[in-house]
Design a protein around this motif. Structure first.
Motif, PDB file in Angstrom:
ATOM      1  N   MET A  11      -5.848   2.897  -3.835  1.00 15.40           N
ATOM      2  CA  MET A  11      -6.795   2.186  -3.617  1.00 15.40           C
ATOM      3  C   MET A  11      -7.172   1.891  -4.128  1.00 15.40           C
ATOM      4  O   MET A  11      -7.359   0.520  -4.032  1.00 15.40           O
ATOM      5  CB  MET A  11      -7.489   2.870  -1.874  1.00 15.40           C
ATOM      6  CG  MET A  11      -7.859   1.588  -0.981  1.00 15.40           C
ATOM      7  SD  MET A  11      -5.617   1.343   0.302  1.00 15.40           S
ATOM      8  CE  MET A  11      -6.498   2.955   1.487  1.00 15.40           C
ATOM      9  N   ASN A  24       0.658  -1.241   0.143  1.00 12.18           N
ATOM     10  CA  ASN A  24      -0.068   0.141   0.310  1.00 12.18           C
ATOM     11  C   ASN A  24       0.862   0.804   0.202  1.00 12.18           C
ATOM     12  O   ASN A  24       1.822   1.238   1.069  1.00 12.18           O
ATOM     13  CB  ASN A  24      -1.462   0.024   1.052  1.00 12.18           C
ATOM     14  CG  ASN A  24      -2.018   0.830   1.430  1.00 12.18           C
ATOM     15  OD1 ASN A  24      -2.059   1.846   0.515  1.00 12.18           O
ATOM     16  ND2 ASN A  24      -3.256   0.642   2.116  1.00 12.18           N
ATOM     17  N   GLU A  34      -2.994   6.260  -0.359  1.00 12.62           N
ATOM     18  CA  GLU A  34      -4.749   6.460  -0.323  1.00 12.62           C
ATOM     19  C   GLU A  34      -5.451   6.532  -1.352  1.00 12.62           C
ATOM     20  O   GLU A  34      -6.207   5.480  -2.045  1.00 12.62           O
ATOM     21  CB  GLU A  34      -5.285   7.708   0.542  1.00 12.62           C
ATOM     22  CG  GLU A  34      -4.405   7.398   1.467  1.00 12.62           C
ATOM     23  CD  GLU A  34      -5.368   6.793   2.762  1.00 12.62           C
ATOM     24  OE1 GLU A  34      -6.933   6.706   3.134  1.00 12.62           O
ATOM     25  OE2 GLU A  34      -4.767   6.323   4.076  1.00 12.62           O
ATOM     26  N   SER A  35      -4.461   7.015  -2.493  1.00 14.44           N
ATOM     27  CA  SER A  35      -5.469   7.570  -3.653  1.00 14.44           C
ATOM     28  C   SER A  35      -5.169   6.624  -4.906  1.00 14.44           C
ATOM     29  O   SER A  35      -6.204   6.389  -5.946  1.00 14.44           O
ATOM     30  CB  SER A  35      -4.974   9.132  -4.214  1.00 14.44           C
ATOM     31  OG  SER A  35      -4.019   8.567  -4.347  1.00 14.44           O
ATOM     32  N   ARG A  81      -1.099   0.776   8.441  1.00 13.70           N
ATOM     33  CA  ARG A  81      -0.040   2.569   8.388  1.00 13.70           C
ATOM     34  C   ARG A  81       0.997   2.379   8.295  1.00 13.70           C
ATOM     35  O   ARG A  81       1.875   3.811   8.438  1.00 13.70           O
ATOM     36  CB  ARG A  81      -1.588   3.561   9.174  1.00 13.70           C
ATOM     37  CG  ARG A  81      -2.379   3.948   8.990  1.00 13.70           C
ATOM     38  CD  ARG A  81      -3.346   4.503   9.967  1.00 13.70           C
ATOM     39  NE  ARG A  81      -4.662   4.527   9.711  1.00 13.70           N
ATOM     40  CZ  ARG A  81      -5.416   4.971   8.897  1.00 13.70           C
ATOM     41  NH1 ARG A  81      -4.348   5.643   7.796  1.00 13.70           N
ATOM     42  NH2 ARG A  81      -6.517   5.037   8.988  1.00 13.70           N
TER      43      ARG A  81
END
Length: 494
Positions: free
Chosen positions: A393, A387, A390-391, A416
């Motif tokens: 995902m 990961n 966020e953008s 995170r």
RNA sequence: GCCGCCUUAGCUCACUUGGUAGAGCGCCAGAUUGUGGCUCUGGAGGUAGCCGGUUCGAAACCUGCAGGCGGUACCA
């Protein structure tokens, strides 16, 4: 109230711990137990046994002699009182519930009734290593035939079960009629003395002939200085008991043991009846392909004292088990059973002969874990999708769905932490691969896939950190469209 | 149930005759803007099982309890 923070001093904090004698199981152990249950139940089905599940709770009176009494309702079993005041208890084995089921449904059952069952059972007693208060058993029983061949078949079934599970085990067989005949011919009549003699015989494997001799006579003082009262037999009565118990000495074949026992029990009608049963069991076992290496006659096997009426058997693990410190660990039996012709009669008054075997799944799994080591059974993790942002995902989840659709396990990292921690996470989960779709990959329409097993192997030859980091062992970047096929080839090589 | 031994960090264990605690491993972070191993650096983590007693002072000595281990009894 402006301060919402909890007051630490007034807060009750329970200690996080599991109840005594109850244990958590993690993935590797669950997988091992599941594997054992699956292989064994497959064998049971091949022998023509049908599945049956009964509840964890039974009314206490259905469970037999361990009825809760008002003073000590929980000795032996976990019991509680229902809202109608009836005592219920968690089952302590799978045989008592079967007897209840058979009695309840007898008229509607095909007879003989052959069923198998597996699941947890509960015993409220002192736990120890390899001895929990909740554990899994896997049973097969035949209800409604008194043929010794039914016993032989159950034994053959147990042998086949251990074989299918890849576990070397030895079945040791005896018959209660032999023991009863012996006691009668020696004039041991009192129930207390009979039990004392049987308990002494049962300890042959642990204490040897000298220990058994002491327990048959005056008694024995053990290493801790504790004195165990003996059965109080006269010397003239001890001798035949020892002869009886030694009939299997030297790994004797079944036929030889029968011959030796024939001499000891020459003038006991009940003993002769028991030998007749064992002879037929031997014949059937031979026909079923069960050799003298897999199943032997052992006159010192006793098992539960007020339960079995004919053949009794016990499975012993033939593996050397050592704990982390290299100390020998003595596992008890990993299975056992026998003929119990009176259990159903407790409910119906009608004598229904029955015989069965119970496979000690939990104990066997514990033994195998010691032998094979923790790592051997470690469960593989999913393909981990790193990961980055966020953008992005959506791109991660899309790939995860594709991987799953292709029949492989996949997971988008949802913590995170940074990249290093994510790689570590995949490593610790024993994942086959980590997939990276960062900014570079998205711009170029590619994915980067790291084969974690391969990387681990290559790392052994790299000591320099810079070379390790920049060499990116086991890692390739390729067009997005080829991702699934590449992952398949990695997973296939596990 | 009975007898014996034991209980200090997540784990394995230290701490000379009583002066309020350390190591290794593990964990977290950094060295290394996007890479699991190795190496180095830093960090978090302990009411010394619990309760009481002796003492100026207890992790250490004593009573009790709980838990663990070993033996024994029981084991459907």
């Amino acid at each position: 109230m402006t301060d919402q923070a909890p007051e630490p001093t007034s807060e009750f904090r329970p200690e996080a711990r599991s109840p005594r004698g109850f244990a958590d199981k993690r993935a590797s152990q669950i997988a091992l137990e599941r594997r054992l249950v699956e292989t064994v139940t497959k064998v049971y089905e091949d022998f023509g046994f049908e599945a049956l599940q009964t509840p964890a709770f039974e009314y206490a009176d259905a469970l037999g002699k361990f009825l809760p009494d008002s003073d000590r309702p929980n000795v032996g079993v976990f019991a509680l009182q229902d809202d109608d005041d009836q005592w219920m208890a968690l089952r302590y084995d799978l045989t008592a519930p079967l007897a209840r089921f058979a009695a309840q449904n007898w008229d509607g059952l095909p007879k003989p009734f052959r069923r198998y069952a597996f699941g947890p059972v509960y015993r409220n007693e002192k736990p120890g290593p390899g001895r929990l208060r909740e554990f899994i058993q896997c049973d097969a029983d035949t209800v409604g035939t008194d043929r010794p061949e039914a016993d032989a078949e159950i034994i053959a079934l147990a042998v086949a079960g251990f074989k299918a599970a890849g576990v070397p085990a030895l079945l040791r067989i005896n018959n209660r009629k032999l023991l009863n005949g012996l006691l009668t011919s020696l004039g041991v009549a009192g129930a207390d003395q009979q039990m004392a003699v049987l308990r002494a015989i049962d300890k042959l494997d642990r204490l040897g002939i000298p220990g058994v001799e002491l327990l048959l006579g005056k008694g024995r003082k053990d290493d801790s200085g504790d004195f165990t009262k003996g059965a109080g037999l006269a010397d003239s009565a001890i001798r035949p008991v020892l002869d009886f118990v030694m009939a299997a000495e030297g790994g004797a074949a079944r036929s030889l043991v029968l011959q030796r026992l024939g001499n000891v029990l020459a003038n006991s009608p009940e003993g002769q009846a028991g030998l007749e049963d064992l002879t037929r069991i031997d014949t059937a076992l031979t026909a079923l392909g069960v050799s003298d290496e897999a199943a032997v006659f052992e006159p010192s096997i006793v098992r539960g004292l007020e339960y079995y009426t004919g053949a009794v058997f016990e499975a012993e693990l033939l593996l050397e088990t050592r704990d982390e410190k290299g100390e020998m660990v003595r596992f008890g039996s990993v299975g056992g059973g026998g003929r119990y012709d009176d259990l159903v009669a407790r409910f119906t008054g009608e004598r229904v002969p029955a015989t069965g075997f119970s496979f000690g799944v939990s104990r066997l799994a514990a033994a195998l874990r010691l032998v094979e080591g923790e790592k051997a059974n470690a469960a593989r993790g999913p393909i981990v999708i790193i990961n980055f942002s966020e953008s992005d995902m959506g791109a991660y989840f899309q790939l995860a769905a594709e991987i799953r659709a292709a029949g492989m396990a996949a997971e988008v990292y949802l913590g995170r932490s940074g990249m290093k921690a994510q790689m570590k996470y995949a490593d610790r989960r024993l994942s086959p691969a980590a997939v990276m779709i960062g900014g570079d990959e998205l711009n170029n329409g590619t994915v980067t896939i790291k084969d974690l097993d391969l990387g681990r192997d290559l790392a052994l030859q790299i000591s320099d950190n810079k070379a390790w980091r920049e060499g990116r062992p086991g890692q390739v970047t390729l067009p997005r469209a080829e991702a699934i096929n590449h992952l398949k080839s990695i997973v296939k090589n596990d």
